[in-house]
Design a protein around this motif. Structure first.
Motif, PDB file in Angstrom:
ATOM      1  N   LEU A  84       0.824  -1.211   0.000  1.00 50.14           N
ATOM      2  CA  LEU A  84       0.000   0.000   0.000  1.00 50.14           C
ATOM      3  C   LEU A  84       0.857   1.258   0.000  1.00 50.14           C
ATOM      4  CD1 LEU A  84      -2.923  -1.032   2.345  1.00 50.14           C
ATOM      5  CD2 LEU A  84      -3.152  -0.071   0.045  1.00 50.14           C
ATOM      6  N   MET A  85       1.943   1.236   0.739  1.00 47.03           N
ATOM      7  CA  MET A  85       2.856   2.382   0.727  1.00 47.03           C
ATOM      8  C   MET A  85       3.367   2.628  -0.698  1.00 47.03           C
ATOM      9  SD  MET A  85       4.909   1.284   4.202  1.00 47.03           S
ATOM     10  CE  MET A  85       6.210   2.497   4.157  1.00 47.03           C
ATOM     11  N   HIS A 117     -12.367  -2.135  -1.154  1.00 48.32           N
ATOM     12  CA  HIS A 117     -12.266  -0.799  -0.578  1.00 48.32           C
ATOM     13  C   HIS A 117     -11.330   0.060  -1.431  1.00 48.32           C
ATOM     14  CE1 HIS A 117     -13.961  -2.107   3.391  1.00 48.32           C
ATOM     15  NE2 HIS A 117     -13.430  -3.262   3.009  1.00 48.32           N
ATOM     16  N   THR A 118     -11.576   1.354  -1.417  1.00 43.64           N
ATOM     17  CA  THR A 118     -10.674   2.312  -2.050  1.00 43.64           C
ATOM     18  C   THR A 118      -9.742   2.895  -1.003  1.00 43.64           C
ATOM     19  OG1 THR A 118     -12.245   2.915  -3.777  1.00 43.64           O
ATOM     20  CG2 THR A 118     -10.495   4.501  -3.295  1.00 43.64           C
ATOM     21  N   ALA A 119      -8.443   2.782  -1.227  1.00 41.09           N
ATOM     22  CA  ALA A 119      -7.452   3.366  -0.321  1.00 41.09           C
ATOM     23  C   ALA A 119      -7.249   4.833  -0.675  1.00 41.09           C
ATOM     24  CB  ALA A 119      -6.130   2.613  -0.437  1.00 41.09           C
ATOM     25  N   GLN A 120      -7.198   5.682   0.332  1.00 42.05           N
ATOM     26  CA  GLN A 120      -7.009   7.110   0.117  1.00 42.05           C
ATOM     27  C   GLN A 120      -5.522   7.415  -0.077  1.00 42.05           C
ATOM     28  OE1 GLN A 120      -9.876   8.762  -0.173  1.00 42.05           O
ATOM     29  NE2 GLN A 120     -10.904   6.859   0.384  1.00 42.05           N
ATOM     30  N   TRP A 121      -5.234   8.344  -0.965  1.00 42.05           N
ATOM     31  CA  TRP A 121      -3.820   8.699  -1.190  1.00 42.05           C
ATOM     32  C   TRP A 121      -3.687  10.217  -1.346  1.00 42.05           C
ATOM     33  CZ3 TRP A 121      -2.687  10.884  -6.005  1.00 42.05           C
ATOM     34  CH2 TRP A 121      -3.632  10.683  -7.012  1.00 42.05           C
ATOM     35  N   GLY A 122      -4.031  10.962  -0.286  1.00 38.20           N
ATOM     36  CA  GLY A 122      -3.900  12.412  -0.310  1.00 38.20           C
ATOM     37  C   GLY A 122      -2.454  12.837  -0.485  1.00 38.20           C
ATOM     38  N   PRO A 123      -2.213  14.126  -0.705  1.00 39.09           N
ATOM     39  CA  PRO A 123      -0.867  14.617  -0.992  1.00 39.09           C
ATOM     40  C   PRO A 123       0.180  14.231   0.039  1.00 39.09           C
ATOM     41  CG  PRO A 123      -2.485  16.332  -1.402  1.00 39.09           C
ATOM     42  CD  PRO A 123      -3.222  15.183  -0.760  1.00 39.09           C
ATOM     43  N   ASP A 168      -2.325   6.067   9.477  1.00 40.47           N
ATOM     44  CA  ASP A 168      -1.853   6.801   8.304  1.00 40.47           C
ATOM     45  C   ASP A 168      -2.328   6.161   7.005  1.00 40.47           C
ATOM     46  OD1 ASP A 168      -0.376   4.531   8.608  1.00 40.47           O
ATOM     47  OD2 ASP A 168       1.565   5.523   8.793  1.00 40.47           O
ATOM     48  N   LEU A 169      -3.163   5.112   7.108  1.00 36.98           N
ATOM     49  CA  LEU A 169      -3.759   4.493   5.921  1.00 36.98           C
ATOM     50  C   LEU A 169      -5.269   4.463   6.129  1.00 36.98           C
ATOM     51  CD1 LEU A 169      -1.348   1.474   5.303  1.00 36.98           C
ATOM     52  CD2 LEU A 169      -1.581   3.507   3.868  1.00 36.98           C
ATOM     53  N   THR A 170      -5.992   5.091   5.240  1.00 35.19           N
ATOM     54  CA  THR A 170      -7.440   5.159   5.392  1.00 35.19           C
ATOM     55  C   THR A 170      -8.122   4.632   4.136  1.00 35.19           C
ATOM     56  OG1 THR A 170      -7.469   7.441   4.571  1.00 35.19           O
ATOM     57  CG2 THR A 170      -7.318   7.130   6.954  1.00 35.19           C
ATOM     58  N   PHE A 171      -9.350   4.116   4.347  1.00 36.75           N
ATOM     59  CA  PHE A 171     -10.113   3.510   3.259  1.00 36.75           C
ATOM     60  C   PHE A 171     -11.550   4.001   3.322  1.00 36.75           C
ATOM     61  CE2 PHE A 171      -6.875   0.347   2.312  1.00 36.75           C
ATOM     62  CZ  PHE A 171      -6.188   0.251   3.508  1.00 36.75           C
ATOM     63  N   ILE A 186      -6.810   3.342  -5.999  1.00 34.75           N
ATOM     64  CA  ILE A 186      -6.166   2.171  -5.413  1.00 34.75           C
ATOM     65  C   ILE A 186      -7.282   1.341  -4.808  1.00 34.75           C
ATOM     66  CG2 ILE A 186      -4.516   1.289  -3.724  1.00 34.75           C
ATOM     67  CD1 ILE A 186      -3.102   4.015  -3.849  1.00 34.75           C
ATOM     68  N   LEU A 187      -7.582   0.212  -5.427  1.00 36.64           N
ATOM     69  CA  LEU A 187      -8.678  -0.636  -4.987  1.00 36.64           C
ATOM     70  C   LEU A 187      -8.092  -1.897  -4.369  1.00 36.64           C
ATOM     71  CD1 LEU A 187     -11.802  -0.569  -5.116  1.00 36.64           C
ATOM     72  CD2 LEU A 187     -11.650  -2.009  -7.161  1.00 36.64           C
ATOM     73  N   VAL A 188      -8.546  -2.240  -3.152  1.00 37.16           N
ATOM     74  CA  VAL A 188      -7.960  -3.363  -2.422  1.00 37.16           C
ATOM     75  C   VAL A 188      -9.060  -4.303  -1.955  1.00 37.16           C
ATOM     76  CG1 VAL A 188      -6.112  -1.849  -1.647  1.00 37.16           C
ATOM     77  CG2 VAL A 188      -8.021  -2.329  -0.104  1.00 37.16           C
ATOM     78  N   SER A 189      -8.683  -5.562  -1.746  1.00 38.30           N
ATOM     79  CA  SER A 189      -9.628  -6.528  -1.198  1.00 38.30           C
ATOM     80  C   SER A 189      -9.891  -6.217   0.271  1.00 38.30           C
ATOM     81  CB  SER A 189      -9.062  -7.945  -1.338  1.00 38.30           C
ATOM     82  OG  SER A 189      -7.900  -8.097  -0.541  1.00 38.30           O
TER      83      SER A 189
END
Length: 347
Positions: free
Chosen positions: A219-220, A315-321, A294-297, A279-282
């Motif tokens: 994810l990182m 789920h969609t993982a968030q990837w803000g700036p 620090d990882l949100t969905f 970013i789509l995850v199971s």
């Protein structure tokens, strides 16, 4: 009708009735030629014959020895080269008898074969599966003598990446600029991969298959890729692309420098369901990193995935700036060796 000749195989003939993708992992005719890209080219049927379009392949598509740029009409006896495979128009598409192949865009003249998700698979007496065929059909034989991937013959997080609308972008940018776009994209992916300790399993054209010893590192890496793709697109608008990323964690079999198994194809289908910039995850991936502030969905959704029965919670993982820059490093170490049960999705 076209005749398809792959290295070391008997020719097959295919009736093209609509747009037909050609490549090692596409929605059309699957090839076993290792020099073809995952989605290499598209054959487009028209009243006068066929038109061929390169889909941003790494090796290019050639007609009679000339690399094509944009849609290129072909005539009978013209030779289209994709990797080491040749495709020749031998008769008008509508003029030949064929077998019905359950709605496929192309029909194999001779014993037709469909991959488990309904795609046409080139078949002959010397048939060999492509890597995606082997993943989808669940075939695997563990090789204990692997070197590069031996440490991954266990529970891994698999990531697939893909440029959204790559065919349209390749036509829009032109051959030279598209290659520049692909190089920049590939550099971004590989830089993030090195930083977060993943393994590049393979790359074909505009996509990658990557593997990681932990869901968090994967994810990182995904967050870093999306952020850098976004930054590069803002700095170079003429090279902007949107990348879709899918991840899943599970047991995989390492063989011949590749990874196989149902969890691998599930990761691929999740990526195929994602949109550009997503970013789509199971659900399992989401559960494995639960508690990391620090990882949100998002709340997730139940979806059907192409070629797979039943429904899956994603789920969609968030990837803000600032998401990647605030991720805490994870201590390095050997990958986990135990299988992990898939928890049920929230009711």
């Amino acid at each position: 009708m076209v005749q398809v000749v792959q290295p070391g195989r008997k020719p097959i003939r295919v009736v093209v009735t609509a747009d037909l993708e050609v490549g090692r992992d596409c929605d059309g005719l699957l090839l076993g030629d290792p020099r073809t890209s995952r989605r290499h080219a598209t054959l487009m049927a028209n009243a006068g014959g066929l038109t061929v379009l390169d889909m941003g392949s790494s090796n290019g598509t050639f007609v009679n020895g000339t690399r094509i740029v944009g849609p290129t009409p072909i005539s009978p006896n013209d030779i289209v080269a994709v990797g080491d495979t040749t495709i020749t128009l031998v008769a008008p598409p509508a003029a030949s008898p064929s077998h019905d192949t359950a709605g496929a865009r192309g029909t194999v003249v001779g014993p037709p074969t469909l991959a488990p998700d309904g795609r046409v698979r080139a078949r002959d007496s010397g048939e060999r599966f492509t890597s995606i065929d082997r993943v989808a059909s669940g075939m695997s034989t563990e090789d204990p003598n692997l070197s590069r991937l031996s440490q991954l013959d266990c529970t891994v997080t698999v990531m697939f990446t893909d440029i959204e609308n790559s065919t349209m972008l390749a036509e829009k940018y032109g051959d030279t600029q598209w290659m520049q776009v692909l190089r920049a994209h590939n550099d971004i992916v590989r830089k993030a991969l090195r930083k977060y300790g993943g393994n590049e399993i393979k790359s074909q054209g505009d996509g990658f298959m990557l593997a990681f010893p932990s869901a968090r590192r994967a994810l990182m890496c995904a967050v870093a890729i999306q952020q850098e793709i976004d930054r590069h697109g803002r700095a170079h608008p003429q090279e902007g692309v949107r990348v879709r990323i899918g991840l899943h964690t599970g047991e995989a079999i390492a063989e011949g420098g590749d990874l196989f198994g149902r969890h691998v194809i599930l990761a691929a289908r999740i990526a195929g369901h994602a949109e550009g910039g997503q970013i789509l995850v199971s659900h399992l991936v989401c559960e494995l990193v639960a508690g990391a502030d620090d990882l949100t969905f998002d709340e997730g959704e139940e979806v059907e995935l192409k070629g797979l029965s039943g429904t899956f919670f994603v789920h969609t993982a968030q990837w803000g700036p600032m998401a990647a820059s605030t991720l805490r490093p994870e201590p390095s170490g050997p990958p986990m060796r135990r299988p992990m049960a898939v928890p049920p999705p929230p009711s």
